[in-house]
Design a protein around this motif. Structure first.
Motif, PDB file in Angstrom:
ATOM      1  N   ASP A  47       8.981 -13.709  -3.596  1.00 17.02           N
ATOM      2  CA  ASP A  47       9.239 -14.997  -2.939  1.00 17.02           C
ATOM      3  C   ASP A  47       8.215 -15.263  -1.847  1.00 17.02           C
ATOM      4  O   ASP A  47       7.717 -16.396  -1.708  1.00 17.02           O
ATOM      5  CB  ASP A  47      10.654 -14.999  -2.354  1.00 17.02           C
ATOM      6  CG  ASP A  47      11.727 -14.975  -3.439  1.00 17.02           C
ATOM      7  OD1 ASP A  47      11.407 -15.370  -4.584  1.00 17.02           O
ATOM      8  OD2 ASP A  47      12.876 -14.574  -3.144  1.00 17.02           O
ATOM      9  N   ASP A  82       4.905 -16.252  -3.527  1.00 12.86           N
ATOM     10  CA  ASP A  82       4.948 -17.614  -4.068  1.00 12.86           C
ATOM     11  C   ASP A  82       4.961 -18.653  -2.948  1.00 12.86           C
ATOM     12  O   ASP A  82       4.363 -19.729  -3.083  1.00 12.86           O
ATOM     13  CB  ASP A  82       6.183 -17.775  -4.952  1.00 12.86           C
ATOM     14  CG  ASP A  82       6.079 -16.956  -6.232  1.00 12.86           C
ATOM     15  OD1 ASP A  82       4.938 -16.597  -6.602  1.00 12.86           O
ATOM     16  OD2 ASP A  82       7.125 -16.660  -6.831  1.00 12.86           O
ATOM     17  N   GLN A  83       5.629 -18.366  -1.838  1.00 15.37           N
ATOM     18  CA  GLN A  83       5.635 -19.311  -0.721  1.00 15.37           C
ATOM     19  C   GLN A  83       4.252 -19.449  -0.109  1.00 15.37           C
ATOM     20  O   GLN A  83       3.829 -20.553   0.260  1.00 15.37           O
ATOM     21  CB  GLN A  83       6.642 -18.851   0.340  1.00 15.37           C
ATOM     22  CG  GLN A  83       8.091 -18.996  -0.070  1.00 15.37           C
ATOM     23  CD  GLN A  83       9.040 -18.386   0.949  1.00 15.37           C
ATOM     24  OE1 GLN A  83       8.612 -17.742   1.918  1.00 15.37           O
ATOM     25  NE2 GLN A  83      10.338 -18.580   0.746  1.00 15.37           N
ATOM     26  N   LYS A 123       6.386 -21.878  -4.389  1.00 18.72           N
ATOM     27  CA  LYS A 123       7.779 -22.030  -3.981  1.00 18.72           C
ATOM     28  C   LYS A 123       7.804 -22.635  -2.590  1.00 18.72           C
ATOM     29  O   LYS A 123       7.036 -22.241  -1.705  1.00 18.72           O
ATOM     30  CB  LYS A 123       8.500 -20.676  -3.996  1.00 18.72           C
ATOM     31  CG  LYS A 123       9.986 -20.763  -3.702  1.00 18.72           C
ATOM     32  CD  LYS A 123      10.641 -19.400  -3.811  1.00 18.72           C
ATOM     33  CE  LYS A 123      12.129 -19.496  -3.544  1.00 18.72           C
ATOM     34  NZ  LYS A 123      12.798 -18.156  -3.656  1.00 18.72           N
TER      35      LYS A 123
END
Length: 512
Positions: free
Chosen positions: A228, A231-232, A237
């Motif tokens: 996560d 991806d951020q 994301k």
């Protein structure tokens, strides 16, 4: 000591590492400061660790994460101070609030030592991104801060480049986040200790090592939280940030179709505004301590009236009653066409438990409403309560306080009902020294013959206030004259030593 061949200065630490050529060059390039190198110590788990170090301390080998005992042994004259994370958070909050008011409407704190500013739609107001970071850098330099600035497409990328980038200022063009993050260490992704240990175990040193690995095997090795974060940072994301909300004064407004000028019409507008403001305060869980009504006339003039309350309140009938007392101060002129009601001073106001009151268990009445009405008529400065102060000097032993607050316990002193703010001098006083009350005195042009007296009650000066009170002495007497008047008089000095006072007599109060 010289004969024994010993030295009194401390010897070099036996386990201190020798300086390599690279570290020697780093020491030469370190900034020269007049003060000792500084490091902050904080509690991490069960041990004290270095949480922050200045550039001079880093040049000596001190780095965050090092044990405090190791750092003290490594550099003996290092300036160690306790870290204050609460003060750091308060300072970051103040800087975020400043950024909201001057830079961008969306600003959030990036713990533990950064601030996020969303420049979407706001960069052109500052002359572009380059012009913005120049102004931001100048501001930080002016207030005494050193800052690293990074502008990127995502908050995670800006966070990583600002802390682990090679440059103090980095502007990543649109679509260039992956390239800019490739040489950055994996720790820049804000991973926990377990994920970082796993990354070292599998040989992941930089973010570039993570990019070619499939998400499934990478998640099994580092955990879903690491995926996560990656991806951020890359923009795959969304990472919403919680902006800091600026404190806005609760306010409501009414624009009238036709101008008004009568007291009844103004009172009706006040009622409508208070109902609207009460809903705003209720949603925020606040109560008004002060209200400010601004009325705009047709000719452009403003009429402003204000009220205050002893306690936070959002009760419309009570606040309306206080506002109606100010209607006579409003000059409508040719007519009022716009009204605005503000609550500049608010305080938290929770729901009140009425169970005990409905059951008849509570008979104590709140005097706040009565105090507000009386203060609205004669002025807030005319309604007060006398509270005791820990001082033996009579004029310093009382203070004015709010009438709704408890006054506290009074000492068992025999003091007059009426105490003068400033003692008044007495003339033609006849008294036997050193301890007898006066037999005769003149006050305010009238002669008084004393028939009874009691005392003295000796009060010494408060030496901690000023040097003149170190030896000051007052001898107080309660006297009664032939007309039945009872007074509280005192003599400066003890009647023996001249430095204690000039033996003058003064009137300080009158008994009932």
């Amino acid at each position: 000591m010289r004969e024994l061949g010993r030295r009194s200065e401390a010897a070099e630490h036996p386990f201190k590492r020798t300086a390599s050529p690279a570290s020697s060059a780093h020491l030469q390039s370190a900034p020269q400061v007049a003060a000792a190198p500084l490091a902050l110590i904080g509690k991490v788990g069960r041990r004290d660790e270095i949480v922050s170090a200045c550039p001079a301390a880093r040049a000596l080998g001190i780095h965050p994460g090092m044990a405090a005992t190791h750092a003290r042994a490594l550099v003996s004259d290092l300036d160690f101070r306790a870290a204050e994370p609460e003060a750091d958070e308060a300072l970051l909050d103040r800087l975020a609030l400043f950024g909201i008011r001057h830079s961008s409407p969306i600003v959030a704190v990036s713990p533990p030592d950064g601030i996020w500013l969303d420049l979407t739609g706001a960069a052109h107001l500052h002359g572009g991104e380059e012009r913005f970071y120049q102004r931001l850098q100048a501001f930080c330099r002016r207030v005494g801060f050193t800052a690293r600035i990074a502008i990127a497409d995502t908050p995670g990328a800006a966070h990583a480049l600002a802390r682990y980038g090679a440059e103090d200022i980095a502007i990543v063009p649109a679509g260039g986040v992956a390239k800019a993050l490739s040489p950055i260490p994996v720790a820049a992704l804000r991973l926990d200790r377990g994920a970082l240990a796993a990354a070292r175990k599998f040989g992941f040193e930089t973010i570039a090592d993570l990019l070619p690995v499939a998400r499934g095997p990478l998640a099994r090795r580092l955990g879903l939280a690491a995926i996560d974060r990656l991806d951020q940072a890359l923009g795959g994301k969304a990472e919403p940030i919680t902006p800091r909300e600026d404190i806005v004064t609760p306010a409501v407004e009414r624009r009238l179709l036709e101008p008004i000028g009568t007291a009844e019409a103004i009172a009706q507008v006040m009622h409508d505004l208070l109902q609207d403001l009460a809903q705003v305060l209720q949603r925020k869980g606040l109560g008004a301590r002060s209200l400010r009504l601004v009325a705009l006339r047709i000719d452009g003039g403003e009429q402003v009236v204000a009220i205050g309350t002893s306690r936070p309140s959002r009760e419309v009938p009570h606040l309306l009653r206080l506002l109606k007392l100010r209607i006579e101060r409003i000059d409508p002129g040719m007519g009022l066409e716009q009204f605005r009601l503000l609550a500049p001073h608010t305080e938290p106001l929770d729901a009140e438990n009425l169970g005990a009151i409905l059951a008849g268990e509570s008979t104590v009445r709140d005097p706040a409403r009565l105090v507000d009405v009386v203060a609205g008529r004669i002025g807030p400065g005319s309604v007060f309560r006398i509270a005791p102060v820990e001082s033996h000097v009579p004029e310093r032993a009382v203070r004015l306080t709010s009438p709704i607050l408890p006054a506290g316990s009074w000492p068992a002193w025999q003091r007059p009902v009426r105490l003068f703010a400033h003692p008044e001098p007495l003339h033609r006083v006849m008294a036997l020294l050193p301890d007898q009350p006066p037999k005769r005195f003149e006050w305010r042009g009238k002669s008084h013959t004393v028939v009874a007296g009691d005392g003295p009650d000796r009060i010494h000066g408060e030496w901690w206030r000023r040097n003149a009170e170190v030896w000051a002495v007052r001898d107080y007497h309660r006297v009664e004259d032939d007309a039945g008047g009872r007074y509280w008089v005192f003599r400066r000095g003890d009647g023996v030593a001249s430095e204690t006072g000039d033996l003058s007599w003064w009137m300080h109060g009158i008994f009932a």
